[in-house]
Design an enzyme around this catalytic site. Sequence first.
Site, PDB file in Angstrom:
ATOM      1  N   PRO A   2       0.829  -1.132   0.045  1.00 30.81           N
ATOM      2  CA  PRO A   2       0.217   0.153   0.077  1.00 30.81           C
ATOM      3  C   PRO A   2       0.816   1.327   0.180  1.00 30.81           C
ATOM      4  O   PRO A   2       1.585   1.600   1.061  1.00 30.81           O
ATOM      5  CB  PRO A   2      -0.810  -0.006   1.480  1.00 30.81           C
ATOM      6  CG  PRO A   2      -0.555  -1.418   1.825  1.00 30.81           C
ATOM      7  CD  PRO A   2       0.435  -1.857   1.128  1.00 30.81           C
ATOM      8  N   GLU A   3       0.660   1.919  -0.995  1.00 35.38           N
ATOM      9  CA  GLU A   3       1.394   3.354  -1.173  1.00 35.38           C
ATOM     10  C   GLU A   3       0.352   4.372  -1.143  1.00 35.38           C
ATOM     11  O   GLU A   3      -0.790   4.140  -0.832  1.00 35.38           O
ATOM     12  CB  GLU A   3       2.220   3.496  -2.409  1.00 35.38           C
ATOM     13  CG  GLU A   3       3.254   2.251  -2.547  1.00 35.38           C
ATOM     14  CD  GLU A   3       4.038   2.392  -4.043  1.00 35.38           C
ATOM     15  OE1 GLU A   3       4.267   3.593  -4.240  1.00 35.38           O
ATOM     16  OE2 GLU A   3       4.210   1.244  -4.336  1.00 35.38           O
ATOM     17  N   HIS A  93      -3.548 -14.525  10.032  1.00 34.09           N
ATOM     18  CA  HIS A  93      -2.847 -13.072  10.018  1.00 34.09           C
ATOM     19  C   HIS A  93      -3.913 -11.986  10.456  1.00 34.09           C
ATOM     20  O   HIS A  93      -3.618 -10.768  10.243  1.00 34.09           O
ATOM     21  CB  HIS A  93      -2.559 -13.020   8.574  1.00 34.09           C
ATOM     22  CG  HIS A  93      -1.581 -14.008   8.004  1.00 34.09           C
ATOM     23  ND1 HIS A  93      -0.244 -14.538   8.636  1.00 34.09           N
ATOM     24  CD2 HIS A  93      -1.748 -15.097   6.899  1.00 34.09           C
ATOM     25  CE1 HIS A  93       0.059 -15.583   7.925  1.00 34.09           C
ATOM     26  NE2 HIS A  93      -0.681 -15.677   6.964  1.00 34.09           N
ATOM     27  N   ARG A 112       3.250 -10.043   7.102  1.00 28.68           N
ATOM     28  CA  ARG A 112       4.541  -9.704   7.534  1.00 28.68           C
ATOM     29  C   ARG A 112       4.651  -8.883   8.910  1.00 28.68           C
ATOM     30  O   ARG A 112       5.561  -9.057   9.414  1.00 28.68           O
ATOM     31  CB  ARG A 112       5.250  -9.131   6.531  1.00 28.68           C
ATOM     32  CG  ARG A 112       5.550 -10.110   5.337  1.00 28.68           C
ATOM     33  CD  ARG A 112       6.464  -9.510   4.385  1.00 28.68           C
ATOM     34  NE  ARG A 112       6.055 -10.043   3.179  1.00 28.68           N
ATOM     35  CZ  ARG A 112       6.590  -9.716   1.763  1.00 28.68           C
ATOM     36  NH1 ARG A 112       7.242  -8.793   1.722  1.00 28.68           N
ATOM     37  NH2 ARG A 112       6.327 -10.160   0.938  1.00 28.68           N
ATOM     38  N   ARG A 155      20.459  17.465  -3.169  1.00 27.71           N
ATOM     39  CA  ARG A 155      20.769  16.063  -2.788  1.00 27.71           C
ATOM     40  C   ARG A 155      21.534  15.364  -3.676  1.00 27.71           C
ATOM     41  O   ARG A 155      21.512  15.463  -4.819  1.00 27.71           O
ATOM     42  CB  ARG A 155      19.150  15.152  -3.046  1.00 27.71           C
ATOM     43  CG  ARG A 155      17.897  15.870  -2.225  1.00 27.71           C
ATOM     44  CD  ARG A 155      18.534  15.859  -0.743  1.00 27.71           C
ATOM     45  NE  ARG A 155      17.118  16.148  -0.008  1.00 27.71           N
ATOM     46  CZ  ARG A 155      16.474  15.602   0.846  1.00 27.71           C
ATOM     47  NH1 ARG A 155      16.989  14.479   1.124  1.00 27.71           N
ATOM     48  NH2 ARG A 155      15.362  15.992   1.593  1.00 27.71           N
TER      49      ARG A 155
END
Length: 274
Positions: A2-3, A93, A112, A155
Site C-alpha cells: 500500500p502506497e 494473519h 509480515r 541532494r
Amino acid sequence: MPELPEVETIRCGLEQVLPGRVFAAVEIGYGGSIKDPAAADVMTRLPGKRVTGTGRRGKYLQIFLDDDSVLVIHLRMTGQLVFNEGAAVTDKHTHVVFSFTDGSTLAFSDIRKFGTIWWVPISRLDHIKGLATLGPEPLSADFHFSYLNREVEKRTVTIKALLLNQQFLAGLGNIYADEILHRAQILPQRKARSLSRQERQHLFSAIREVLAEAIECRGTSMSDYRDSAGALGEFQNRLQVYGRRDQDCPRCQKKISRSKVAGRGTHYCTSCQH
DNA sequence: CATTCCTCCTGAGTGC
DNA sequence: TGCACTCAGGAGGAAT
C-alpha cells in the site's frame, strides 16, 4: 504494497461507512501491531468512542474519534484493513478486530507483521515520528515545482532514493517511484541534482499524473493489497515497468530492465529513459 | 547532517 | 516431496 493511492482508496471507503459508529470491543491477536499505547489500554479505553471522520497523510491512515484522539494506521508491506457490516472474516494473519456497537467490524490483517497502529490524542500526533517528519502531500498545493526544484538540487542521492524518501515527499513507494520515473523518462540511477530543468518539470508532472490515475483506478493489487471492502484495485493493469522485467516497454517496445537501486528492486527502460 | 546498513516478518520461489 | 536457502520491501535506528 500500500502506497499513497492504496491508502487513499482505503480511506475513501472507510469515510463512507465509519463516521458515527461507536466502538464496542477490540480483539487483539498480535499485540505487536499496536505501538502506542499498550494493547491492553486500547482494549479497555477505546470502547464507547465514536468515529467522527477519516484522514490520510502520506501512507498514514487516520481515524478521528469524538474525544479528540486519533487512530493512526500504517499498513507497511502487507497490511489490510477491511470493514464488514457483520462479523469479520479472519484468518491466522488477522491481528486486531475492532467491533462497533451495531455489530459491524473493522479487521486489521498483516502477513509480515510490519504494520503499525497508534492511538494518540490529536495534540500528540507529532509524537509519531515518521508522521511528523513527512514531506508535502504530492497532490496538494504544498507540493509545487519550486519545492521539487530546490530539493532535487541539494541532494546527492539517486533520484529513485529521493522519491522513496518520505521526508522529501509523502506517500511514494517502490511501485509508483518506478512508474513515475518511466513516465518522466528519467533513469532511476541518475543523481537527483544531475536532472535538467526540463527533466525536473517532467518529473513534477509525472508524480501528480501517476498518483492521480492510480487513485482513479483504486490502487494497484499486485499481491496483498485490497480496499476497505476487500476488493482488488485496477492499476496493476496499467503498470508500464514495475514487475515487467524482460517484457516490452509500452513506449518503445525495448525490453524492460531490472536491477537494484537504492536497495530496492527497480524497473526501467534503458532505451527511452535517460 | 547526510547517507548506508541492518532489522523486523512470512510466503513464494529456486536448487538439490 | 522435502529441505535449505534467498528474496521481497517501509521505515526506524544504529553505524559510518
